[in-house]
Enzyme design. Structure first.
Site, mmCIF file in Angstrom:
data_model
loop_
_atom_site.group_PDB
_atom_site.id
_atom_site.type_symbol
_atom_site.label_atom_id
_atom_site.label_comp_id
_atom_site.label_asym_id
_atom_site.label_seq_id
_atom_site.Cartn_x
_atom_site.Cartn_y
_atom_site.Cartn_z
ATOM 1 N N ASN A 1 40.100 44.452 28.298
ATOM 2 C CA ASN A 1 39.142 44.629 29.390
ATOM 3 C C ASN A 1 39.396 45.986 30.047
ATOM 4 O OD1 ASN A 1 37.532 44.601 31.649
ATOM 5 N ND2 ASN A 1 38.345 42.706 32.507
ATOM 6 N N ARG A 61 38.108 47.366 32.529
ATOM 7 C CA ARG A 61 37.951 47.404 33.991
ATOM 8 C C ARG A 61 39.044 46.616 34.719
ATOM 9 N NH1 ARG A 61 33.541 47.008 31.435
ATOM 10 N NH2 ARG A 61 33.553 44.730 31.444
ATOM 11 N N ARG A 65 31.564 42.166 29.646
ATOM 12 C CA ARG A 65 31.035 41.313 30.721
ATOM 13 C C ARG A 65 31.940 40.089 30.859
ATOM 14 N NH1 ARG A 65 28.191 40.526 26.071
ATOM 15 N NH2 ARG A 65 28.120 38.358 25.320
ATOM 16 N N ASP A 123 45.635 38.314 33.791
ATOM 17 C CA ASP A 123 45.736 36.912 33.378
ATOM 18 C C ASP A 123 44.364 36.265 33.179
ATOM 19 O OD1 ASP A 123 48.671 36.609 33.459
ATOM 20 O OD2 ASP A 123 48.433 37.020 35.594
ATOM 21 N N GLU A 151 40.287 33.137 29.773
ATOM 22 C CA GLU A 151 39.047 33.054 28.979
ATOM 23 C C GLU A 151 39.353 32.743 27.516
ATOM 24 O OE1 GLU A 151 36.053 36.042 28.915
ATOM 25 O OE2 GLU A 151 36.124 36.394 31.074
ATOM 26 N N GLY A 175 46.381 44.228 34.003
ATOM 27 C CA GLY A 175 45.677 43.801 35.209
ATOM 28 C C GLY A 175 46.434 44.159 36.465
ATOM 29 N N ASP A 216 44.442 36.088 46.662
ATOM 30 C CA ASP A 216 44.047 36.494 45.310
ATOM 31 C C ASP A 216 42.583 36.918 45.267
ATOM 32 O OD1 ASP A 216 44.201 36.967 42.633
ATOM 33 O OD2 ASP A 216 44.669 34.919 42.042
ATOM 34 N N ARG A 219 47.185 45.652 45.922
ATOM 35 C CA ARG A 219 46.069 44.915 46.534
ATOM 36 C C ARG A 219 46.564 43.600 47.139
ATOM 37 N NH1 ARG A 219 43.096 41.771 41.424
ATOM 38 N NH2 ARG A 219 42.793 39.990 42.786
ATOM 39 N N GLU A 262 41.430 32.784 38.616
ATOM 40 C CA GLU A 262 39.964 32.775 38.627
ATOM 41 C C GLU A 262 39.465 31.740 39.636
ATOM 42 O OE1 GLU A 262 38.177 35.046 36.418
ATOM 43 O OE2 GLU A 262 40.241 35.721 36.607
#
Length: 365
Positions: free
Chosen positions: A18, A20, A52, A77, A82, A107, A174, A187, A356
């Protein structure tokens, strides 16, 4: 005491990446750090770049995976979540789930990568050093078993989780800190300070099946014995078909009370509830030092109402070294369990699985 398999040489790897995730450097880091090491280790990598949400899930659900010796996730993670759920949606999931999975940290939190680095006996590191360590583990090619937790929700969803389930403060941090994704791991520090300022309470009922008998509780019943051997759990009628998912043998249906030998937490106001199955909650958060990849255990933490902001901050600072339980905070409780159920009183607060977001509703695992 672990037994290991080893990847073949030469090895064919499908890398799901990924671009992004985290601070948006996963592709750049893969090309600069990972690719040269894989070439030296005779691992041929085919890179699939996700475009996506759920792209990786669709890919592994529909792809002929026989051409790959291992699946490698270069992201946070969330992408591995997924992949795991995509694999579990396949009719041949039982065979496919034997294929080794690898996580390379790309990540923000990178909790599983940090956990595997910890199990390997390495010192706690982050960023490029953690990526180097995890790539080296892939190059060596040793693989072993990992627990999955089966989660069922009141709305009928069935999910498979490798890291943890959360509700309340930790999940708020999170999800609320998503907008600072470009800061990488920092973050979570910013998110923690913001959530401390507006500390919320969550009402609900928490129940669990202890992994070992608690004081004053009878031992949890074991599987019935037949001729001196443990009898196999018989799946419910109608689930014996090829490709049927495993039965949740420890759980009563969500609409029914928990079994009598479970523990029901007397308090019903919480700051946070977190069920973690690996050691790390993030690269610098050693939440469950006793956890191992396949210990058959869910490490359940909950923080009751009444804890001060100062005490809460001390807990998170101590978690960097895994010494938070040494603080003996009366509001913080830790218990190793085999199953749990959480029934929120209202649909307030964020629930997360492997980082998630989920709808807030009764859930058990």
């Amino acid at each position: 005491g672990d037994t290991y398999g080893v990847l073949p040489r030469p090895c064919r790897a499908l890398v799901l990446l990924n671009p992004r995730s985290g601070a948006g450097r996963a592709l750049e880091d893969f090309q600069a750090v990972v690719q040269p090491m894989l070439a030296d280790a005779d691992i041929a990598a085919t890179v699939f770049i996700t475009e996506r949400p759920h792209h990786a899930q669709e890919k592994v659900r529909e792809e002929d995976l026989s051409q790959w010796d291992t699946l490698v996730v270069m992201a946070g993670d969330g992408l591995l979540y997924e992949v795991v759920n995509g694999l579990m949606e396949r009719p041949d999931w039982e065979q496919t789930m034997k294929k080794p999975l690898c996580i390379l940290p790309g990540g923000s939190g990178n909790a599983l990568a940090a956990s595997i680095n910890y199990y390997a006996g390495n010192e706690q590191v982050a960023k490029k050093k953690l990526l180097l360590n995890c790539t080296f583990i892939l190059c060596k090619g040793l693989h072993t078993q990992m627990d999955l937790v089966s989660l069922s929700t009141a709305s009928g969803r069935r999910l498979f989780s490798f890291l943890g389930f959360g509700w309340g403060f930790i999940s708020d941090v999170d999800i609320d800190s998503e907008k600072y994704r470009r800061l990488g791991n920092a973050r979570f520090t910013l998110g923690t300070l913001q959530c401390l300022a507006k500390l919320r309470l969550y009402q609900g009922r928490l129940s669990y099946l202890p992994a070992a008998p608690e004081q004053g509780n009878p031992p949890a019943p074991r599987a019935p014995q037949a001729n001196g051997k443990a009898a196999q759990v018989v799946p419910p009628a109608g689930t014996e078909a090829l490709g049927a998912l495993p039965a949740d043998s420890l759980l009563a249906p969500l609409g029914q009370p928990v079994p009598a030998h479970w523990t029901v937490v007397p308090e019903e106001e919480f700051v946070t509830v977190y069920a973690i199955y690996q050691s790390h909650l993030g690269t610098n958060l050693l939440m469950a030092p006793a956890a191992r990849l396949h210990d058959g255990c869910i490490h359940l933490f909950y923080l009751r109402a009444g804890v001060s902001r100062v005490a809460l901050l001390k807990i998170f600072l101590a978690m960097a070294r895994g010494t938070h339980l040494d603080l003996n905070c009366p509001h913080l409780r830790y218990v190793p369990v085999r199953a749990f159920r959480l029934e929120p009183r209202t649909a307030a607060g964020i629930m997360t699985v492997d980082g998630e977001a989920l709808a807030c509703e009764p859930i058990q695992g």
